[in-house]
Design an enzyme around this catalytic site. Structure first.
Site, PDB file in Angstrom:
ATOM      1  N   ASP A  95     -10.987  -6.493 -13.048  1.00 27.07           N
ATOM      2  CA  ASP A  95     -12.289  -5.828 -13.022  1.00 27.07           C
ATOM      3  C   ASP A  95     -12.033  -4.333 -13.126  1.00 27.07           C
ATOM      4  O   ASP A  95     -10.875  -3.897 -13.245  1.00 27.07           O
ATOM      5  CB  ASP A  95     -13.076  -6.201 -11.741  1.00 27.07           C
ATOM      6  CG  ASP A  95     -14.558  -6.339 -12.039  1.00 27.07           C
ATOM      7  OD1 ASP A  95     -15.158  -5.357 -12.515  1.00 27.07           O
ATOM      8  OD2 ASP A  95     -15.119  -7.438 -11.833  1.00 27.07           O
ATOM      9  N   HIS A 144     -16.411  -4.365 -17.628  1.00 32.33           N
ATOM     10  CA  HIS A 144     -15.627  -4.419 -16.380  1.00 32.33           C
ATOM     11  C   HIS A 144     -14.136  -4.207 -16.672  1.00 32.33           C
ATOM     12  O   HIS A 144     -13.274  -4.880 -16.103  1.00 32.33           O
ATOM     13  CB  HIS A 144     -15.857  -5.749 -15.651  1.00 32.33           C
ATOM     14  CG  HIS A 144     -17.205  -5.836 -15.004  1.00 32.33           C
ATOM     15  ND1 HIS A 144     -17.549  -5.109 -13.885  1.00 32.33           N
ATOM     16  CD2 HIS A 144     -18.321  -6.557 -15.317  1.00 32.33           C
ATOM     17  CE1 HIS A 144     -18.807  -5.374 -13.536  1.00 32.33           C
ATOM     18  NE2 HIS A 144     -19.299  -6.247 -14.399  1.00 32.33           N
ATOM     19  N   GLU A 146     -22.480  -8.116 -17.621  1.00 28.76           N
ATOM     20  CA  GLU A 146     -22.778  -6.706 -17.384  1.00 28.76           C
ATOM     21  C   GLU A 146     -21.993  -5.765 -18.303  1.00 28.76           C
ATOM     22  O   GLU A 146     -21.203  -4.958 -17.837  1.00 28.76           O
ATOM     23  CB  GLU A 146     -22.467  -6.377 -15.910  1.00 28.76           C
ATOM     24  CG  GLU A 146     -23.285  -7.216 -14.943  1.00 28.76           C
ATOM     25  CD  GLU A 146     -22.952  -6.955 -13.493  1.00 28.76           C
ATOM     26  OE1 GLU A 146     -23.878  -6.881 -12.685  1.00 28.76           O
ATOM     27  OE2 GLU A 146     -21.742  -6.849 -13.149  1.00 28.76           O
TER      28      GLU A 146
HETATM   29  C1  ACM Z   1     -21.659 -11.136 -11.756  1.00 27.15           C
HETATM   30  O1  ACM Z   1     -22.021 -11.289 -10.585  1.00 27.15           O
HETATM   31  N1  ACM Z   1     -21.655  -9.917 -12.301  1.00 27.15           N
HETATM   32  C2  ACM Z   1     -21.225 -12.240 -12.572  1.00 27.15           C
END
Ligand code: ACM
Ligand code: ZN
Length: 543
Positions: A201, A271, A335
């Site tokens: 991440d 991410h 995201e």
């Molecule tokens: C997530 O909670 N962004 C998959």
């Protein structure tokens, strides 16, 4: 004289305690499909009880059984190569189904547990089934030293879903492999069979990549962490760590023994600040970048117009698939802002053939994974950015994306924020909670109330709902105790959502059974949230 009297009384009490005949109880979690209590004499587990298995392949299961019984009762059972007529626990595989570990074709998880006065018999239709029969037996025993009486019973059991998952975010905070093993033990205890290992991440890359060493030399370390929920303060305390490939293989083996598939996740193409900090040329602007200190979503993501990004991802897939035998590899996809792509000449220059930027990326990497005999799964955003139906969807923004994906023919795992985000708080009384939650509110009964197959999923597409998973995001989970506290006892509720047929679910009865289950939690020193038991909470005001 008086002293001798006291000594003898104390010794006989001690003896009674040691030899007290404790009784098993079949009020376990998850609630089995069928529990038929019989009349007749009880089986007694004592120091002479032996364990027999009908094949070499069940030897590890027999070891687990011996270990669990020793832990709970103090009694050391012996493994025997001979089938006896009495005082024996017998493990066998009957009507074998494909018992390999390749989810979602997973089967062989059904079992039958029979207790009569002479023999306890655990028959699975695969070694996994034997393992789950052992889990049920183990959970039936009291946490008490000494012999145990088990009244006659026949339990027949089969899970509702083939996919029963728990996730752990090891990027936002790094947890060492000893804890990862303990977490897997906790999963096995709750009949979970997928460990979704979130390995990358913005705030840290956590797995050694031999062809790209900077990912861990640079990407596994951040120089500080924002305090609280994105305040203006940073703790300036370096944080990091990573798993070597050897350690990751050790985790795979450890989980396999417990019939758990380790499904790794590399979150792409968003991410990825830790990747960009390691290789700045892979971002649209070229940086400079640093491993993230703050939570949330960063605008900087992999550049879709840079061929080196695809080379890197293919190399990562090569190394990951070599370590992890899981049929499914999680490619993230959540995201991912598009602002950098829209402003980037390299991104603008690619011929996306009408696809979205992210759809183009997904189409570059999924065929590569599939050529290796694997399948991709991603967060539900990939449904809307153009993933093909051979890619499975993990529905997190509620259950609707999952329902829509199933209708389109994707396999689906339900992990909705509404019920399955174990980083959300368990109580509204936040003042007495550790400062570790992500804001939402999901008490145990809410988890329990989930049906992973929403009413809107039509009968013919139900087969696409593989199962359910809860996520333990770790932005605010700084310690292993916090991970345990946030996941227990909610994992017990999830285990019933995942395993038990809906008509057998009963929340009031679950609370009674989970109260008993906490004796096991305490015996293993697992931290757990006590909101169901206010009397156990340490809420006395200090004088
Ligand atoms: C997530 O909670 N962004 C998959
Ligand atoms: Zn770009």
């Amino acid at each position: 004289m008086r002293f001798r009297f006291y000594l003898m009384t104390a010794m006989s009490c001690y003896y009674v305690l040691l030899s007290a005949q404790q009784k098993a109880c079949y009020d376990i979690i998850p609630q089995p499909l069928n529990v038929e209590e019989k009349t007749g004499e009880a089986f007694v587990i004592n120091a002479q009880t032996s364990v027999y298995c009908d094949r070499e392949g069940l030897s590890r299961e027999a070891d687990f059984l011996v270990e669990y019984i020793k832990h709970k009762t103090g009694i050391q059972l012996v493994k025997s190569a001979r089938k006896e007529k009495s005082n024996q626990i017998q493990l066998s595989v009957k009507n074998e189904k494909n018992a390999n570990m390749i989810w979602p074709q997973q089967s062989g998880e059904d079992y039958k547990l029979t207790v009569d006065k002479n023999i306890i018999c655990i028959e699975g239709n695969g070694s996994a089934g034997v393992f789950y029969g052992i889990q049920s037996l183990r959970k039936s025993l009291p946490v008490a030293k000494g012999t145990v009486e088990l009244s006659p019973v026949v339990i027949t059991d089969s899970p509702r879903f083939v996919y029963r998952g728990m996730h752990l975010d090891c990027s936002r905070h790094f947890f060492d492999i000893e804890f990862v093993k303990e977490y897997i033990d906790i999963l096995a205890f709750h009949n979970m069979n997928v460990f979704h290992w979130h390995l990358s991440d913005d705030q840290g890359w956590r797995i050694e990549m031999k062809r790209h060493p900077r990912l861990t030399e640079i990407g596994a370390w951040r120089s500080g962490t924002v305090l609280g929920h994105n305040s203006d303060l940073d703790d300036s305390i370096p944080h990091g760590g990573f798993y070597t490939q050897e350690q990751a293989r050790e985790i795979v083996r450890y989980a396999q023994e417990r019939h758990i598939t380790v499904m790794p996740e590399i979150d792409l193409p968003g991410h990825t600040k830790a990747v960009l900090a390691s290789y700045p040329e892979l971002g649209c602007t070229g940086g400079p970048y640093e491993v993230g200190h703050r939570w949330g979503v960063y605008a900087d993501v992999l550049c879709m117009g840079n061929p080196k990004c695809y080379d890197l991802v293919r190399d990562i897939i090569d190394e990951l698939t070599d370590i992890f035998p899981s049929k499914y590899i999680h490619i993230g996809g959540d995201e991912t802002p598009t602002v950098r792509w829209e402003a980037c000449p390299k991104c603008n220059a690619i011929d996306r053939k009408g696809m979205t930027y992210q759809g183009y990326f997904t189409h570059q990497i999924v065929p590569y994974l599939e050529a290796k005999g694997r399948r991709a799964i991603g967060w539900d955003e990939i449904l809307y950015t153009g993933a093909d139906t051979n890619t499975a969807i993990m529905s997190w923004r509620g259950s609707d994306p999952g329902a829509e994906a199933a209708a389109k023919g994707h396999d689906v795992v339900m992990a909705p924020t509404s019920h399955c985000y174990f980083d959300y708080q368990q109580s509204k009384d936040v003042i007495h909670e550790p400062d570790n939650s992500d804001g939402g509110y999901i008490p145990v009964d809410k988890v329990y109330s989930l049906d992973p197959v929403p009413a809107k999923v039509k009968d013919e597409t139900r087969k696409h709902i593989l199962g359910v998973q809860a996520n333990a995001w770790a932005e605010h989970l700084r310690t292993t105790g916090m991970v345990e506290y946030m996941t227990l006892p909610r994992m017990a509720a999830l285990s019933e959502v995942a395993w038990t047929q809906p008509e057998k679910k009963d929340y009031k009865d679950f609370v009674r059974r989970v109260t008993r289950l906490t004796e096991d939690y305490e015996s293993y020193h697992w931290q757990y949230a006590k909101h169901l038991w206010p009397e156990r909470r340490n809420n006395q005001a200090l004088e």
